[in-house]
Design a protein around this motif. Structure first.
Motif, PDB file in Angstrom:
ATOM      1  N   TRP A  56      -0.224 -15.601 -13.361  1.00  0.00           N
ATOM      2  CA  TRP A  56      -0.216 -17.057 -13.457  1.00  0.00           C
ATOM      3  C   TRP A  56      -0.813 -17.674 -12.200  1.00  0.00           C
ATOM      4  CZ3 TRP A  56       0.063 -19.954 -17.516  1.00  0.00           C
ATOM      5  CH2 TRP A  56       0.694 -19.472 -18.657  1.00  0.00           C
ATOM      6  N   GLY A  57      -1.771 -18.592 -12.423  1.00  0.00           N
ATOM      7  CA  GLY A  57      -2.401 -19.311 -11.327  1.00  0.00           C
ATOM      8  C   GLY A  57      -3.625 -18.628 -10.741  1.00  0.00           C
ATOM      9  N   TYR A  58      -3.995 -17.439 -11.233  1.00  0.00           N
ATOM     10  CA  TYR A  58      -5.107 -16.682 -10.670  1.00  0.00           C
ATOM     11  C   TYR A  58      -6.290 -16.510 -11.622  1.00  0.00           C
ATOM     12  CZ  TYR A  58      -2.028 -15.536  -6.814  1.00  0.00           C
ATOM     13  OH  TYR A  58      -1.206 -15.616  -5.726  1.00  0.00           O
ATOM     14  N   ALA A  59      -6.249 -17.144 -12.777  1.00  0.00           N
ATOM     15  CA  ALA A  59      -7.323 -16.971 -13.763  1.00  0.00           C
ATOM     16  C   ALA A  59      -8.667 -17.443 -13.212  1.00  0.00           C
ATOM     17  CB  ALA A  59      -6.987 -17.692 -15.059  1.00  0.00           C
ATOM     18  N   ASP A  60      -8.684 -18.563 -12.511  1.00  0.00           N
ATOM     19  CA  ASP A  60      -9.942 -19.067 -11.962  1.00  0.00           C
ATOM     20  C   ASP A  60     -10.500 -18.124 -10.901  1.00  0.00           C
ATOM     21  OD1 ASP A  60      -9.872 -21.305 -13.588  1.00  0.00           O
ATOM     22  OD2 ASP A  60      -8.978 -22.600 -12.059  1.00  0.00           O
ATOM     23  N   GLU A  61      -9.633 -17.589 -10.045  1.00  0.00           N
ATOM     24  CA  GLU A  61     -10.102 -16.643  -9.036  1.00  0.00           C
ATOM     25  C   GLU A  61     -10.666 -15.391  -9.698  1.00  0.00           C
ATOM     26  OE1 GLU A  61      -8.586 -14.047  -5.161  1.00  0.00           O
ATOM     27  OE2 GLU A  61      -7.132 -15.320  -6.194  1.00  0.00           O
ATOM     28  N   PHE A  62      -9.992 -14.932 -10.757  1.00  0.00           N
ATOM     29  CA  PHE A  62     -10.473 -13.750 -11.457  1.00  0.00           C
ATOM     30  C   PHE A  62     -11.886 -13.969 -11.996  1.00  0.00           C
ATOM     31  CE2 PHE A  62     -11.483 -11.709 -15.408  1.00  0.00           C
ATOM     32  CZ  PHE A  62     -11.430 -10.381 -15.041  1.00  0.00           C
ATOM     33  N   ILE A  63     -12.101 -15.079 -12.723  1.00  0.00           N
ATOM     34  CA  ILE A  63     -13.414 -15.284 -13.342  1.00  0.00           C
ATOM     35  C   ILE A  63     -14.486 -15.536 -12.284  1.00  0.00           C
ATOM     36  CG2 ILE A  63     -13.324 -17.763 -13.850  1.00  0.00           C
ATOM     37  CD1 ILE A  63     -14.639 -14.992 -16.209  1.00  0.00           C
ATOM     38  N   ASP A  64     -14.109 -16.164 -11.178  1.00  0.00           N
ATOM     39  CA  ASP A  64     -15.076 -16.352 -10.091  1.00  0.00           C
ATOM     40  C   ASP A  64     -15.539 -14.996  -9.543  1.00  0.00           C
ATOM     41  OD1 ASP A  64     -14.937 -19.096 -10.352  1.00  0.00           O
ATOM     42  OD2 ASP A  64     -13.589 -19.382  -8.636  1.00  0.00           O
ATOM     43  N   LEU A  65     -14.604 -14.086  -9.328  1.00  0.00           N
ATOM     44  CA  LEU A  65     -14.956 -12.743  -8.834  1.00  0.00           C
ATOM     45  C   LEU A  65     -15.750 -11.962  -9.882  1.00  0.00           C
ATOM     46  CD1 LEU A  65     -11.653 -11.819  -6.982  1.00  0.00           C
ATOM     47  CD2 LEU A  65     -13.909 -12.149  -5.927  1.00  0.00           C
ATOM     48  N   PHE A  66     -15.383 -12.126 -11.149  1.00  0.00           N
ATOM     49  CA  PHE A  66     -16.112 -11.464 -12.232  1.00  0.00           C
ATOM     50  C   PHE A  66     -17.567 -11.940 -12.242  1.00  0.00           C
ATOM     51  CE2 PHE A  66     -17.781 -11.015 -16.479  1.00  0.00           C
ATOM     52  CZ  PHE A  66     -17.306  -9.790 -16.910  1.00  0.00           C
ATOM     53  N   LYS A  67     -17.761 -13.255 -12.179  1.00  0.00           N
ATOM     54  CA  LYS A  67     -19.119 -13.821 -12.203  1.00  0.00           C
ATOM     55  C   LYS A  67     -19.917 -13.418 -10.969  1.00  0.00           C
ATOM     56  CE  LYS A  67     -17.745 -18.160 -13.574  1.00  0.00           C
ATOM     57  NZ  LYS A  67     -17.967 -19.592 -13.878  1.00  0.00           N
ATOM     58  N   LYS A  68     -19.241 -13.283  -9.840  1.00  0.00           N
ATOM     59  CA  LYS A  68     -19.926 -12.956  -8.591  1.00  0.00           C
ATOM     60  C   LYS A  68     -20.330 -11.481  -8.520  1.00  0.00           C
ATOM     61  CE  LYS A  68     -19.225 -12.965  -3.600  1.00  0.00           C
ATOM     62  NZ  LYS A  68     -18.264 -13.160  -2.518  1.00  0.00           N
ATOM     63  N   ASN A  69     -19.439 -10.590  -8.947  1.00  0.00           N
ATOM     64  CA  ASN A  69     -19.648  -9.173  -8.692  1.00  0.00           C
ATOM     65  C   ASN A  69     -19.942  -8.300  -9.914  1.00  0.00           C
ATOM     66  OD1 ASN A  69     -19.254  -9.364  -5.870  1.00  0.00           O
ATOM     67  ND2 ASN A  69     -17.049  -9.482  -6.213  1.00  0.00           N
ATOM     68  N   HIS A  70     -19.369  -8.610 -11.053  1.00  0.00           N
ATOM     69  CA  HIS A  70     -19.548  -7.722 -12.204  1.00  0.00           C
ATOM     70  C   HIS A  70     -20.622  -8.237 -13.159  1.00  0.00           C
ATOM     71  CE1 HIS A  70     -18.507  -4.318 -14.610  1.00  0.00           C
ATOM     72  NE2 HIS A  70     -18.192  -5.055 -15.653  1.00  0.00           N
ATOM     73  N   TYR A  71     -20.644  -9.523 -13.394  1.00  0.00           N
ATOM     74  CA  TYR A  71     -21.607 -10.088 -14.329  1.00  0.00           C
ATOM     75  C   TYR A  71     -23.060  -9.804 -13.934  1.00  0.00           C
ATOM     76  CZ  TYR A  71     -23.984 -13.495 -17.285  1.00  0.00           C
ATOM     77  OH  TYR A  71     -24.832 -14.109 -18.179  1.00  0.00           O
ATOM     78  N   PRO A  72     -23.439  -9.921 -12.664  1.00  0.00           N
ATOM     79  CA  PRO A  72     -24.833  -9.596 -12.307  1.00  0.00           C
ATOM     80  C   PRO A  72     -25.222  -8.151 -12.644  1.00  0.00           C
ATOM     81  CG  PRO A  72     -23.819 -10.859 -10.558  1.00  0.00           C
ATOM     82  CD  PRO A  72     -22.718 -10.500 -11.519  1.00  0.00           C
ATOM     83  N   LEU A  73     -24.275  -7.229 -12.538  1.00  0.00           N
ATOM     84  CA  LEU A  73     -24.554  -5.839 -12.911  1.00  0.00           C
ATOM     85  C   LEU A  73     -24.764  -5.720 -14.415  1.00  0.00           C
ATOM     86  CD1 LEU A  73     -21.896  -4.088 -10.644  1.00  0.00           C
ATOM     87  CD2 LEU A  73     -24.385  -4.073 -10.316  1.00  0.00           C
ATOM     88  N   LEU A  74     -23.929  -6.416 -15.174  1.00  0.00           N
ATOM     89  CA  LEU A  74     -24.082  -6.402 -16.634  1.00  0.00           C
ATOM     90  C   LEU A  74     -25.416  -7.033 -17.042  1.00  0.00           C
ATOM     91  CD1 LEU A  74     -20.473  -7.425 -17.714  1.00  0.00           C
ATOM     92  CD2 LEU A  74     -21.486  -5.133 -17.754  1.00  0.00           C
ATOM     93  N   LYS A  75     -25.814  -8.092 -16.334  1.00  0.00           N
ATOM     94  CA  LYS A  75     -27.094  -8.738 -16.641  1.00  0.00           C
ATOM     95  C   LYS A  75     -28.269  -7.789 -16.404  1.00  0.00           C
ATOM     96  CE  LYS A  75     -27.660 -12.745 -14.733  1.00  0.00           C
ATOM     97  NZ  LYS A  75     -27.631 -14.081 -14.117  1.00  0.00           N
ATOM     98  N   LYS A  76     -28.182  -6.939 -15.392  1.00  0.00           N
ATOM     99  CA  LYS A  76     -29.235  -5.956 -15.152  1.00  0.00           C
ATOM    100  C   LYS A  76     -29.318  -4.972 -16.327  1.00  0.00           C
ATOM    101  CE  LYS A  76     -31.059  -6.937 -11.151  1.00  0.00           C
ATOM    102  NZ  LYS A  76     -32.463  -7.322 -11.064  1.00  0.00           N
ATOM    103  N   ALA A  77     -28.175  -4.541 -16.836  1.00  0.00           N
ATOM    104  CA  ALA A  77     -28.167  -3.643 -17.996  1.00  0.00           C
ATOM    105  C   ALA A  77     -28.698  -4.375 -19.230  1.00  0.00           C
ATOM    106  CB  ALA A  77     -26.760  -3.105 -18.240  1.00  0.00           C
ATOM    107  N   LEU A  78     -28.465  -5.680 -19.302  1.00  0.00           N
ATOM    108  CA  LEU A  78     -29.008  -6.502 -20.378  1.00  0.00           C
ATOM    109  C   LEU A  78     -30.538  -6.557 -20.279  1.00  0.00           C
ATOM    110  CD1 LEU A  78     -28.231  -8.572 -22.719  1.00  0.00           C
ATOM    111  CD2 LEU A  78     -28.418 -10.316 -20.962  1.00  0.00           C
ATOM    112  N   GLU A  79     -31.041  -6.784 -19.072  1.00  0.00           N
ATOM    113  CA  GLU A  79     -32.491  -6.827 -18.851  1.00  0.00           C
ATOM    114  C   GLU A  79     -33.144  -5.498 -19.210  1.00  0.00           C
ATOM    115  OE1 GLU A  79     -33.000  -7.951 -14.751  1.00  0.00           O
ATOM    116  OE2 GLU A  79     -32.022  -9.895 -15.065  1.00  0.00           O
ATOM    117  N   LYS A  80     -32.463  -4.399 -18.902  1.00  0.00           N
ATOM    118  CA  LYS A  80     -32.990  -3.062 -19.205  1.00  0.00           C
ATOM    119  C   LYS A  80     -32.955  -2.775 -20.704  1.00  0.00           C
ATOM    120  CE  LYS A  80     -32.428   1.822 -18.239  1.00  0.00           C
ATOM    121  NZ  LYS A  80     -31.396   2.814 -18.158  1.00  0.00           N
ATOM    122  N   GLY A  81     -32.035  -3.424 -21.423  1.00  0.00           N
ATOM    123  CA  GLY A  81     -31.924  -3.209 -22.865  1.00  0.00           C
ATOM    124  C   GLY A  81     -30.763  -2.331 -23.277  1.00  0.00           C
TER     125      GLY A  81
END
Length: 145
Positions: free
Chosen positions: A40-65
């Motif tokens: 409780w109270g940490y959902a925004d921090e979680f998604i901020d960290l997800f967008k900062k660190n994990h999402y860019p890696l997933l986007k690279k795999a998306l670009e690769k196909g």
């Protein structure tokens, strides 16, 4: 003798069917929904960290196909605590092999995150603030056939 032959035939049919299914899996997309329940109270921090660190890696795999699509959602309304989740991330992979590739995002980490220690600490924090995380493999159900 007939029993042995029947057993052999059943094993052969199962093996051929399994091999055929595995061959077909390389042509079929594979979908995984990841559910994240933050403390409780940490959902925004979680998604901020997800967008900062994990999402860019997933986007690279998306670009690769290797990944076909990435979608993140959150519920509009709340539910009971036992069924509550804060974010659902749906990944559609090009096939099952890509979904279970342990090195799917590894090649991109050094280029995107030269400070590996900082990434490690932030990813550790992202999972420390979770109360739960589960992945669900989903498949389409044909309704018109």
């Amino acid at each position: 003798m007939i029993h042995r032959f029947t057993l052999f035939a059943l094993i052969f049919i199962a093996t051929v069917g399994q091999a055929s299914a595995q061959q077909n899996n390389t042509d079929q997309t594979f979908t995984v929904e990841g559910y994240y329940k933050a403390k409780w109270g940490y959902a925004d921090e979680f998604i901020d960290l997800f967008k900062k660190n994990h999402y860019p890696l997933l986007k690279k795999a998306l670009e690769k196909g290797d990944i076909i699509s990435i979608k993140a959602e959150k519920p509009r309304l709340h539910s009971t605590e036992d069924s509550r989740w804060d974010y659902r991330v749906t990944l559609v992979f090009k096939n099952i092999q890509a979904a279970f590739d342990p090195n799917l995002t590894t090649p991109y980490k050094k280029a995107l995150y030269p400070d590996a220690e900082k990434l490690k600490k932030e990813e550790q924090r992202r999972f420390e603030i979770l109360d739960g995380h589960w992945d669900v493999q989903v498949q389409a159900v044909e309704l018109d056939k």
